[in-house]
Every structure is written in C-alpha cells, then in structure tokens.
Write an enzyme that holds these catalytic residues in place. Structure first.
Site, PDB file in Angstrom:
ATOM      1  N   ASN A   1       0.849  -1.192   0.000  1.00 21.73           N
ATOM      2  CA  ASN A   1       0.000   0.000   0.000  1.00 21.73           C
ATOM      3  C   ASN A   1       0.884   1.241   0.000  1.00 21.73           C
ATOM      4  OD1 ASN A   1       0.552   0.812   2.866  1.00 21.73           O
ATOM      5  ND2 ASN A   1      -0.296  -1.240   3.188  1.00 21.73           N
TER       6      ASN A   1
ATOM      7  N   PRO B   1      -2.497 -12.142  10.451  1.00 19.86           N
ATOM      8  CA  PRO B   1      -2.827 -11.921  11.873  1.00 19.86           C
ATOM      9  C   PRO B   1      -3.013 -10.439  12.137  1.00 19.86           C
ATOM     10  CG  PRO B   1      -0.502 -12.509  11.600  1.00 19.86           C
ATOM     11  CD  PRO B   1      -1.138 -12.674  10.257  1.00 19.86           C
TER      12      PRO B   1
ATOM     13  N   PHE C   1      -4.206   2.996  14.782  1.00 22.12           N
ATOM     14  CA  PHE C   1      -4.355   4.013  13.748  1.00 22.12           C
ATOM     15  C   PHE C   1      -5.413   3.547  12.758  1.00 22.12           C
ATOM     16  CE2 PHE C   1      -1.481   7.692  13.307  1.00 22.12           C
ATOM     17  CZ  PHE C   1      -0.895   7.623  14.558  1.00 22.12           C
TER      18      PHE C   1
HETATM   19  N1  CTP Z   1      -3.564  -3.603  12.230  1.00 17.55           N
HETATM   20  C1  CTP Z   1      -2.724  -4.603  12.662  1.00 17.55           C
HETATM   21  N2  CTP Z   1      -2.670  -5.782  11.999  1.00 17.55           N
HETATM   22  C2  CTP Z   1      -3.466  -6.004  10.944  1.00 17.55           C
HETATM   23  C3  CTP Z   1      -4.333  -4.995  10.482  1.00 17.55           C
HETATM   24  C4  CTP Z   1      -4.356  -3.786  11.149  1.00 17.55           C
HETATM   25  O1  CTP Z   1      -1.991  -4.400  13.635  1.00 17.55           O
HETATM   26  N3  CTP Z   1      -3.407  -7.170  10.314  1.00 17.55           N
HETATM   27  C5  CTP Z   1      -3.594  -2.343  12.985  1.00 17.55           C
HETATM   28  C6  CTP Z   1      -3.048  -1.160  12.239  1.00 17.55           C
HETATM   29  O2  CTP Z   1      -1.665  -0.968  12.486  1.00 17.55           O
HETATM   30  C7  CTP Z   1      -3.878  -0.014  12.826  1.00 17.55           C
HETATM   31  C8  CTP Z   1      -5.201  -0.664  13.171  1.00 17.55           C
HETATM   32  O3  CTP Z   1      -4.930  -2.054  13.228  1.00 17.55           O
HETATM   33  O4  CTP Z   1      -3.336   0.461  14.025  1.00 17.55           O
HETATM   34  C9  CTP Z   1      -6.328  -0.404  12.258  1.00 17.55           C
HETATM   35  O5  CTP Z   1      -6.019  -0.836  10.949  1.00 17.55           O
HETATM   36  P1  CTP Z   1      -7.158  -0.911   9.859  1.00 17.55           P
HETATM   37  O6  CTP Z   1      -6.588  -1.444   8.617  1.00 17.55           O
HETATM   38  O7  CTP Z   1      -7.842   0.424   9.805  1.00 17.55           O
HETATM   39  O8  CTP Z   1      -8.124  -1.921  10.594  1.00 17.55           O
HETATM   40  P2  CTP Z   1      -9.059  -2.994  10.003  1.00 17.55           P
HETATM   41  O9  CTP Z   1      -9.521  -3.801  11.160  1.00 17.55           O
HETATM   42  O10 CTP Z   1      -8.340  -3.697   8.916  1.00 17.55           O
HETATM   43  O11 CTP Z   1     -10.255  -2.125   9.512  1.00 17.55           O
HETATM   44  P3  CTP Z   1     -11.029  -2.083   8.126  1.00 17.55           P
HETATM   45  O12 CTP Z   1     -12.278  -2.833   8.379  1.00 17.55           O
HETATM   46  O13 CTP Z   1     -11.250  -0.614   7.923  1.00 17.55           O
HETATM   47  O14 CTP Z   1     -10.141  -2.704   7.094  1.00 17.55           O
END
Ligand code: CTP
Length: 421
Positions: A227, A326, A344
C-alpha cells in the site's frame, strides 16, 4: 506553511542589504515561522528598528542594556534568553566587521554576544563590497567560521549598491528563505525547538513498541501487494517518543527512511514477519505502550510462487487463494498484561465521516486510543491532519507537520498512560 512552529532570530548588521531582510522577515512569517529581530547599531542606520518591529510584530533588540528586556524574557538577560526558544540565528546582512568579530569570538554587540552564547545553529549571509569580500582577511575569517561549523549562505554575485560588479551581494530573500526551508522545513527532520521541550521526559524510562510503514506480501518473485504508506508518521512518532525519554523499538515495513536518533529498529517485509517481530520483542521485554501505526496488509497469497506467474501460460490472479494476516494490534491487546494500545485508522472519505467511524472502530478494536486520518490525502506527505478518539470522544488536531502531530500525540498518550498504569 513549511516553517510552522519554527522560531528564528534574524540578526541585522550594517549594510544596505538590510532593506532586503524586510522582505525575508515577511516571507518567513508567511511560512508559519515566528521571528525575533536583533539589530546592531550600524544596522539601524540603514533600516529603522521600528520597521522591523512592525514587520515582525515583536519589539526589536538592539543592545543588552536599552533593549525591551523588562517586558521580554524572564530573567532579563537577552544574550542568553533569546536563543533558548529559537531554532537558529540567521545574520543577514552580515558585514565584514561582524564576520571578523564572530570569527575571533569578540562580543561588542548584543548580536555578537548572542552568537557566542548560543547552542543553536548559526547561519551567516555575508553582504559587502566585492573588494572587502575578496580581501585575504575576510576570506580567512570565512574559512575560520566554516571550520567552527557556521553555515555561510552566499554571497551572491552581480551589481552592487556601490556601482561595482562582483561577489559580495547578499543572497536574495527568496534564496535565504529556501536555505532555511531546506535546513528546518518538514523534510529536514529536525524537531522544532518550541515543540520538542514540551514532551521531553513525559515517557521517561517507559518502553514503547511502534509498527510503521506498509507491509509487502509477495505473490511471486517479481510481484506482490502493498500500500502507499510511507512510514513518515510512524517514524515521527518513534522520534517523538524517544525525545520523551522512552526506550523505543520500531518495527518497520519496507520504507526508505533514516532511523530516528536513539530508536532500536527492526526491518521486516510481510505482515506475518511484523507480527512475529512484535511478539518476540514483547516476549523479551513487556512494553508499557504499543502504537500500531503500520498499514498492515489484511491478506496475503496462500503461498509465494517460486517462478514468475506467466499470463502467456494462462496463469492469472484468480488462481491465488488469499489468507487473512494476523491482526497485530488485536494480538497485542489480548496479551496479559497488555501494554496501553494505540491504533491508527487510515480511512478514505471526509473528516465528518471519520468522526462517526472512529468511536465504533475504537470499541471494535478494543483500544483506549484510536488515531484517525484521511489516508489517501496524506500518504507520503510531510504534514497531516489527525483525529484522536478515546473514551471521552473525538478531538481533531489542526493540520501540522507529522513531527508536531507526533509530539501532540505523545503528550496525549503520556496523560492516558498515567491513568492506565
Ligand atoms: N492492524 C494490525 N494488523 C493487521 C491490520 C491492522 O496491527 N493485520 C492495525 C493497524 O496498524 C492499525 C489498526 O490495526 O493500528 C487499524 O487498521 P485498519 O486497517 O484500519 O483496521 P481494520 O480492522 O483492517 O479495519 P477495516 O475494516 O477498515 O479494514
């Protein structure tokens, strides 16, 4: 606003180029900086102190005894106090006389005393007649100043006020502005003098683990999914946390950024590697605070092909099965004892949309603090606008450099940490 939160002392010595410094003082403020003008008596013969007072909005200092000390800095010692809050001193125009005094450590004026009593960078923009500039004495002094680590800006070349042509003109205001932006702008990565002290010590001796940047999930030897995260926000937070006195471990995805001072860094590529590195780090030493700034890929291909996928051989994306990565933040939050977890959320859409979305996501992610931004607008930029969401609601922080926002965030985290521990 490339110099937001910067504060400069602009020194003006005797030279006709002082009229150009009026424009520089104005332009610096247009870029968000504040300016304190200090003039020598000779400087005031060319442009009055009143002119600079009107332009900078601050009383001008001319000498240590009759300066506005009573209404100025706390202990009434301007030669010490004035530089405490400043990021740098720029002397423009710097006369041959001022250059000679500074090279030999003499302090006949408040300005030269400030230069000797400083612990901040000194930049000097010479301005003089071409013969004065070429004199071996001046050249010796300039070499001396350079050896002492003083930044010599210019001089320029061309028609001079005396009617001669040659080297010795002061650099133009826009050139000096560009010099300051290059050294103190958002790309320079130097903490703002007035922001940094506010957070100094607020996380003293606490241990902080931060993830930053994107992850890269390989499909085959030449392709993968990733990304647009640049890692700048996460690195700024790591720098601010270190400045706040914390022991900082930064787990970084593939980015091209220098490691902030005092930060332990581990580079990883995939989300699984990032997850494993975070867990190893927490197993070795439990952290007080975890900040998940990384834009972690939610899915990865079930396997990495050993050879390049060939379109010509009928291979296509539809044969890739995707496996969910994960959730690092969730895994950390589930640990016992769990550090204070900060998440975040880089979202698309509008600020008002973010205000609605963050409280729900914070509860779903089970973190005390979630930081939102409109990611598509800020990936790779040096400034950002973020919204903090905690149990008390949302707060929008005004647009600022990522480092300044990082300092504000660290200050907020420090106050949450006190109630968490
Ligand atoms: N995060 C993480 N591990 C992942 C995905 C996300 O640690 N596999 C953490 C990111 O570093 C961030 C937070 O989770 O602090 C939110 O990430 P985001 O992508 O917005 O969360 P999602 O649960 O994937 O939300 P969405 O449904 O918007 O995709």
């Amino acid at each position: 606003m490339r110099l937001q939160h910067r504060h400069f002392i602009i020194g003006i010595t005797g030279g006709i180029a002082a009229y150009k410094t009026c424009e520089l003082v104005r332009r610096l403020q247009d870029e968000g900086a504040t300016v304190q003008v200090v003039m020598t008596e000779a400087g005031t013969r060319f442009v009055s102190a009143l002119t600079f007072q009107a332009l900078s909005g601050r009383p001008v200092y001319t000498d240590a005894w009759s300066s506005p000390a009573a209404s100025g800095p706390a202990n009434g010692m301007p030669h010490i106090d004035l530089t405490r809050e400043a990021d740098a001193i720029l002397v423009a125009p710097a006369s041959a006389d001022f250059i000679a005094q500074t090279a030999s450590g003499q302090t006949p004026t408040l300005l030269s005393t400030l230069c000797l009593a400083r612990d901040i960078p000194l930049l000097i923009a010479p301005a003089m007649n071409r013969q004065m500039w070429q004199q071996p004495a001046t050249q010796r002094n300039i070499e001396h100043l350079k050896k002492d680590g003083i930044d010599i800006l210019g001089p320029g070349s061309g028609a001079q006020a005396c009617g001669e042509i040659g080297d010795g003109r002061m650099r133009e205001p826009e050139e000096l502005l560009a010099d300051l932006i290059a050294r103190f702008g958002p790309d320079a990565g130097i903490p703002a003098a007035r922001t940094a002290p506010v957070i100094r010590g607020v996380l003293q001796d606490l241990s902080v683990v931060i993830t930053a940047g994107p992850t890269f999930e390989p499909i085959d030897p030449v392709r993968g999914i990733t990304n647009r995260s640049s890692g700048k926000m996460g690195f700024a937070i790591a720098e601010a946390a270190a400045l706040a006195g914390a022991q900082v471990t930064l787990i970084a995805g593939p980015v091209h950024l220098p490691t902030p001072l005092g930060v332990h860094r581990h580079d990883v590529t995939t989300a699984q590697e990032m997850h494993d590195a975070v867990m190893r780090c927490l197993d070795a030493q439990p952290a007080d605070i975890f900040i998940g700034v990384a834009a972690v890929a939610d899915w990865r291909p079930d396997k990495t092909r050993s050879g390049k996928m060939k379109k010509s051989e009928g291979q296509g994306l539809d044969e890739i099965s995707w496996v969910e990565n994960p959730d690092i933040l969730a895994s950390v939050a589930r640990r016992s004892p769990a550090p204070l977890c900060v998440g975040f959320a880089a979202e698309s859409g509008s600020i008002s949309g973010l205000e609605l979305l963050l409280p729900e996501k914070r509860v779903r992610k089970q973190v005390p603090l979630l930081v939102g931004n409109i990611g598509a607008d800020t990936f790779g930029e040096d400034s950002n606008q973020i919204m903090l969401c905690d149990a008390h609601g949302t707060t929008l922080l005004p647009k600022a450099s990522k480092f300044d926002l990082a300092c504000q965030l660290i200050s907020h985290i420090a106050s949450q940490q006190q109630s968490h521990s």
